[in-house]
Design an enzyme around this catalytic site. Sequence first.
Site, PDB file in Angstrom:
ATOM      1  N   LYS A 118      -0.142 -11.024  -8.147  1.00 41.77           N
ATOM      2  CA  LYS A 118      -0.582 -12.318  -8.640  1.00 41.77           C
ATOM      3  C   LYS A 118       0.631 -13.240  -8.654  1.00 41.77           C
ATOM      4  CE  LYS A 118      -2.703 -14.532 -12.686  1.00 41.77           C
ATOM      5  NZ  LYS A 118      -3.351 -14.283 -14.013  1.00 41.77           N
TER       6      LYS A 118
ATOM      7  N   GLU B  65       0.839  -1.184   0.000  1.00 39.07           N
ATOM      8  CA  GLU B  65       0.000   0.000   0.000  1.00 39.07           C
ATOM      9  C   GLU B  65       0.879   1.240   0.000  1.00 39.07           C
ATOM     10  OE1 GLU B  65      -3.560   2.038   2.672  1.00 39.07           O
ATOM     11  OE2 GLU B  65      -2.970  -0.034   2.975  1.00 39.07           O
ATOM     12  N   GLY B  66       0.645   2.127  -0.955  1.00 40.94           N
ATOM     13  CA  GLY B  66       1.454   3.335  -1.070  1.00 40.94           C
ATOM     14  C   GLY B  66       0.636   4.568  -0.770  1.00 40.94           C
ATOM     15  N   SER B  67       1.201   5.725  -1.075  1.00 34.19           N
ATOM     16  CA  SER B  67       0.540   6.985  -0.764  1.00 34.19           C
ATOM     17  C   SER B  67      -0.680   7.237  -1.636  1.00 34.19           C
ATOM     18  CB  SER B  67       1.532   8.139  -0.967  1.00 34.19           C
ATOM     19  OG  SER B  67       2.657   7.964  -0.137  1.00 34.19           O
ATOM     20  N   TYR B  68      -0.636   6.755  -2.896  1.00 32.74           N
ATOM     21  CA  TYR B  68      -1.700   7.080  -3.829  1.00 32.74           C
ATOM     22  C   TYR B  68      -2.524   5.873  -4.252  1.00 32.74           C
ATOM     23  CZ  TYR B  68       0.939  11.382  -4.122  1.00 32.74           C
ATOM     24  OH  TYR B  68       1.604  12.543  -3.803  1.00 32.74           O
TER      25      TYR B  68
ATOM     26  N   ASP C 261     -12.511 -14.375 -22.734  1.00 32.41           N
ATOM     27  CA  ASP C 261     -12.976 -14.903 -21.452  1.00 32.41           C
ATOM     28  C   ASP C 261     -13.640 -13.796 -20.636  1.00 32.41           C
ATOM     29  OD1 ASP C 261     -13.469 -16.857 -19.554  1.00 32.41           O
ATOM     30  OD2 ASP C 261     -11.508 -16.663 -18.586  1.00 32.41           O
TER      31      ASP C 261
ATOM     32  N   LYS D  63      -3.095   1.208  -3.962  1.00 33.03           N
ATOM     33  CA  LYS D  63      -2.723  -0.096  -3.441  1.00 33.03           C
ATOM     34  C   LYS D  63      -2.396  -0.992  -4.622  1.00 33.03           C
ATOM     35  CE  LYS D  63      -5.824   0.183   0.542  1.00 33.03           C
ATOM     36  NZ  LYS D  63      -6.962  -0.429   1.243  1.00 33.03           N
ATOM     37  N   VAL D  64      -1.562  -2.007  -4.383  1.00 37.35           N
ATOM     38  CA  VAL D  64      -1.257  -2.957  -5.438  1.00 37.35           C
ATOM     39  C   VAL D  64      -1.586  -4.360  -4.964  1.00 37.35           C
ATOM     40  CG1 VAL D  64       0.564  -1.521  -6.401  1.00 37.35           C
ATOM     41  CG2 VAL D  64       1.159  -3.261  -4.709  1.00 37.35           C
TER      42      VAL D  64
END
Length: 254
Positions: free
Chosen positions: A29, A20-23, A122, A25-26
């Site tokens: 996978k 989680e960063g300042s701007y 898909d 979230k990531v």
Amino acid sequence: MCTEKVLRGMGYKLGVTIGEGSYSKVAIKIVDRKKAPHDFVHKFLPRELTLLREVRHDNIVHVHEFIEVCIGQLYIVMEAATTDLQKIQEVNSIPIGQAKTMFSQIVSAVNYLHQHNIVHRDMKCENVLLTWDNKVKITDFGFGRFAMGYPELSSTYCGSAAYAAPEVLLGVPYDPKKYDVWSLGVILYVMVTGCMPYDDSNVRKLPRAQRKASVYLDDVTVEEPCQLFIAYLLQFSPSSRPTIQQVSTFLFHS
């Protein structure tokens, strides 16, 4: 430990929410090349990685970087979402105004792909991610590829039966772009009704059901213009089914 150490060194921490960063979230996978099926590792994964490196659109999940850690493990660092359309549908249908906004974003993303001769193959509710503010992010390009010309992909069955176009289920040559459009029709039906348009418990009988007009339950209110638009997308004959460009034009001028 090797994995966590490498990721920590790059600013990521494994957990339920990762990096989680300042701007933003990531999400990460994780692909284990040693344990994944052979076809996935050598056929579908390379395609997905190639496409993820190519695409850039606000409504397609953005990949920040690919990290190879230890031996055989690949970490795909991408922007995170909070839910997907499938989970939304488990609660209820989506109000028509909100559904139109979301569906317009889905169409915009698929239109971008088709303009770049990329097909998803898909498209389904599980592959339509939503951010905290309900912005659409298309994901999962495992069955995607560059479409060089119809019917190049005619012998390849892929995707989920419930969202598959009749020509795909029948095993006849098909236009993969028209396949994507059919899937969008199913997605829109699910969005506004909260249920699937067809019973896919018997795949062999499914094309017969797809020939018939979509049925709407008495306790579900779907306005006639929306029903007509869904019917427009779910044309049994691919030649009668609109292109994504036609769908986009209809949506943004209606």
